[in-house]
Scaffold this motif. Sequence first.
Motif, short mmCIF file in Angstrom:
data_model
loop_
_atom_site.label_atom_id
_atom_site.label_comp_id
_atom_site.label_asym_id
_atom_site.label_seq_id
_atom_site.Cartn_x
_atom_site.Cartn_y
_atom_site.Cartn_z
N VAL A 68 16.92 -67.70 26.70
CA VAL A 68 17.00 -66.24 26.75
C VAL A 68 16.90 -65.74 28.18
CG1 VAL A 68 15.83 -64.11 26.08
CG2 VAL A 68 16.18 -65.91 24.39
N THR A 69 16.01 -66.35 28.97
CA THR A 69 15.88 -65.94 30.38
C THR A 69 17.19 -66.18 31.13
OG1 THR A 69 13.53 -66.52 30.32
CG2 THR A 69 14.54 -66.25 32.48
N TRP A 70 17.79 -67.35 30.88
CA TRP A 70 19.07 -67.66 31.54
C TRP A 70 20.13 -66.63 31.14
CZ3 TRP A 70 23.75 -68.95 29.14
CH2 TRP A 70 24.76 -69.34 30.01
N MET A 71 20.17 -66.29 29.86
CA MET A 71 21.18 -65.33 29.40
C MET A 71 20.97 -63.95 30.01
SD MET A 71 23.85 -64.36 27.89
CE MET A 71 24.29 -65.94 27.18
N ILE A 72 19.73 -63.51 30.15
CA ILE A 72 19.44 -62.20 30.74
C ILE A 72 20.02 -62.13 32.15
CG2 ILE A 72 17.60 -60.72 31.63
CD1 ILE A 72 15.90 -61.64 29.24
N PHE A 73 19.76 -63.17 32.95
CA PHE A 73 20.25 -63.17 34.33
C PHE A 73 21.75 -63.44 34.40
CE2 PHE A 73 15.73 -63.69 35.13
CZ PHE A 73 15.54 -62.83 36.21
N TRP A 74 22.25 -64.28 33.48
CA TRP A 74 23.68 -64.57 33.47
C TRP A 74 24.48 -63.31 33.18
CZ3 TRP A 74 27.80 -64.19 30.14
CH2 TRP A 74 28.94 -64.92 30.48
N MET A 75 24.00 -62.52 32.23
CA MET A 75 24.69 -61.27 31.90
C MET A 75 24.69 -60.33 33.10
SD MET A 75 26.04 -61.12 28.88
CE MET A 75 26.19 -59.34 28.65
N GLY A 76 23.56 -60.27 33.80
CA GLY A 76 23.48 -59.39 34.96
C GLY A 76 24.41 -59.82 36.08
N ILE A 95 14.00 -57.12 38.07
CA ILE A 95 13.99 -55.77 38.64
C ILE A 95 14.89 -55.69 39.86
CG2 ILE A 95 12.54 -54.05 39.79
CD1 ILE A 95 10.25 -54.92 37.94
N ALA A 96 14.86 -56.73 40.69
CA ALA A 96 15.73 -56.75 41.87
C ALA A 96 17.19 -56.76 41.46
CB ALA A 96 15.40 -57.97 42.72
N GLN A 97 17.51 -57.51 40.41
CA GLN A 97 18.89 -57.57 39.94
C GLN A 97 19.34 -56.22 39.37
OE1 GLN A 97 20.14 -59.80 36.30
NE2 GLN A 97 21.29 -61.06 37.74
N VAL A 98 18.47 -55.60 38.58
CA VAL A 98 18.79 -54.30 38.00
C VAL A 98 19.04 -53.26 39.10
CG1 VAL A 98 17.83 -52.37 36.69
CG2 VAL A 98 17.62 -54.69 35.81
N ASN A 99 18.27 -53.35 40.19
CA ASN A 99 18.40 -52.39 41.28
C ASN A 99 19.49 -52.78 42.28
OD1 ASN A 99 16.32 -50.72 40.34
ND2 ASN A 99 14.75 -51.94 41.36
N GLY A 100 20.25 -53.84 41.95
CA GLY A 100 21.38 -54.21 42.79
C GLY A 100 21.01 -54.99 44.03
N LYS A 101 19.80 -55.58 44.08
CA LYS A 101 19.38 -56.33 45.25
C LYS A 101 19.69 -57.81 45.14
CE LYS A 101 15.73 -53.01 46.28
NZ LYS A 101 14.28 -52.77 46.46
N LEU A 102 20.30 -58.21 44.02
CA LEU A 102 20.76 -59.58 43.84
C LEU A 102 22.26 -59.55 43.58
CD1 LEU A 102 18.03 -61.21 41.55
CD2 LEU A 102 18.30 -61.45 44.02
N PRO A 103 22.98 -60.65 43.84
CA PRO A 103 24.44 -60.68 43.58
C PRO A 103 24.72 -60.44 42.10
CG PRO A 103 23.77 -62.53 44.95
CD PRO A 103 22.51 -61.88 44.48
N GLY A 104 25.85 -59.83 41.84
CA GLY A 104 26.28 -59.62 40.46
C GLY A 104 25.64 -58.42 39.81
N ARG A 105 25.54 -57.34 40.52
CA ARG A 105 24.93 -56.14 39.97
C ARG A 105 25.71 -55.64 38.76
NH1 ARG A 105 23.66 -50.58 43.29
NH2 ARG A 105 22.59 -49.49 41.63
N ALA A 106 24.99 -55.24 37.74
CA ALA A 106 25.64 -54.76 36.52
C ALA A 106 26.38 -53.46 36.78
CB ALA A 106 24.61 -54.55 35.41
N VAL A 107 27.51 -53.30 36.12
CA VAL A 107 28.30 -52.08 36.24
C VAL A 107 27.59 -50.95 35.53
CG1 VAL A 107 30.52 -51.02 35.75
CG2 VAL A 107 30.40 -53.44 36.32
N ARG A 108 27.57 -49.79 36.12
CA ARG A 108 26.90 -48.66 35.50
C ARG A 108 27.79 -48.00 34.46
NH1 ARG A 108 22.14 -47.60 37.72
NH2 ARG A 108 21.70 -48.48 39.78
N ALA A 109 27.20 -47.08 33.73
CA ALA A 109 27.88 -46.52 32.55
C ALA A 109 29.21 -45.88 32.91
CB ALA A 109 26.97 -45.49 31.87
N GLN A 110 29.25 -45.20 34.05
CA GLN A 110 30.49 -44.50 34.35
C GLN A 110 31.63 -45.47 34.68
OE1 GLN A 110 27.59 -44.24 35.94
NE2 GLN A 110 27.79 -44.15 38.16
#
Length: 309
Positions: free
Chosen positions: A84-92, A270-285
């Motif tokens: 599950v941890t791997w999937m959380i970060f993989w998705m991000g 938290i760093a990934q969510v805030n875009g401080k790691l590679p592969g930042r998630a696309v925002r809603a817009q």
Amino acid sequence: MFVANLLIALREGFEASLVVGIIAAYLVKAGRRDLMSRLWIGVGLAALIPLGVGAILTWGPKTLTFQAQEILGGGLSLVAVAMVTWMIFWMGKNSRELKHDIESDLTRSLQHNGSGWGVVWIAILAVGREGVETALFIWATVKSSVRTSTFQTTAGVLVGLALAVVLGWAVYRGAVRINMHRFFALTGGFLILVAAGIVSYGIGDLQEAGVLPGIMTHAWDYSAALPASTSPIYWLYVVLVAMFQVNLAPTVLQTIAWWVYLIPVMGLFIAQVNGKLPGRAVRAQDAPAPGTAAGSQPPAERRTATATG
């Protein structure tokens, strides 16, 4: 148990729903509606995988010795957390490319096999993976609870999966627009907290089996402060145990394991969510519904859109 398993099933089921939505939208866009039946065959076969895993986990260990059961339980709990941890970060990290990767696989499959049976295997792999993760994680949360209720557990999973299907269908049809970034951030943080408790519980299983030392060395013991089952606040303790495996008398090793997992994993998340790691998630817009992305957006927008935020 109901709320915890509902949220787990919703999160994992929604990921699977989005994958199915991407495949369905691609088939429609490619003019291959005739392959939709193969897609649903793949989804149906994929659903059998977690059911089989759940059956093995439920009835298989009953023939083992107590020590073997504890070793198996502790080991599988840690495996569930790792998956599950791997999937959380993989998705991000890969969410931007998920839609493109699935469509590329479908294109290659249709080019090499015009019958479209490759769609079945793509659906099995994509949906089955989510199902196995869900089965393992829910099994771990149920096993680590002081009190378990078959009805609450089953109801939570079924309601969560039903909501995931409805939500995925609504996104595919363009009926709703969801802030995917926020959804996966909130549910990801929740799963990390749940996983920290499962890590602690898994370590306890291995200690009880004699694989790890320190079963009698407690970090603290507040079990005497536990209110009676008739107390109006006792339900709060039950909920915290069911969701986060709260332990009033953890061992030192369990406590260390909880912190060693939670601090770095939550910090990186938290760093990934805030875009401080590679592969930042696309925002809603930037994340339209799969159905919308398939046909109604301009090409430039289509390249930057993703269904998983």
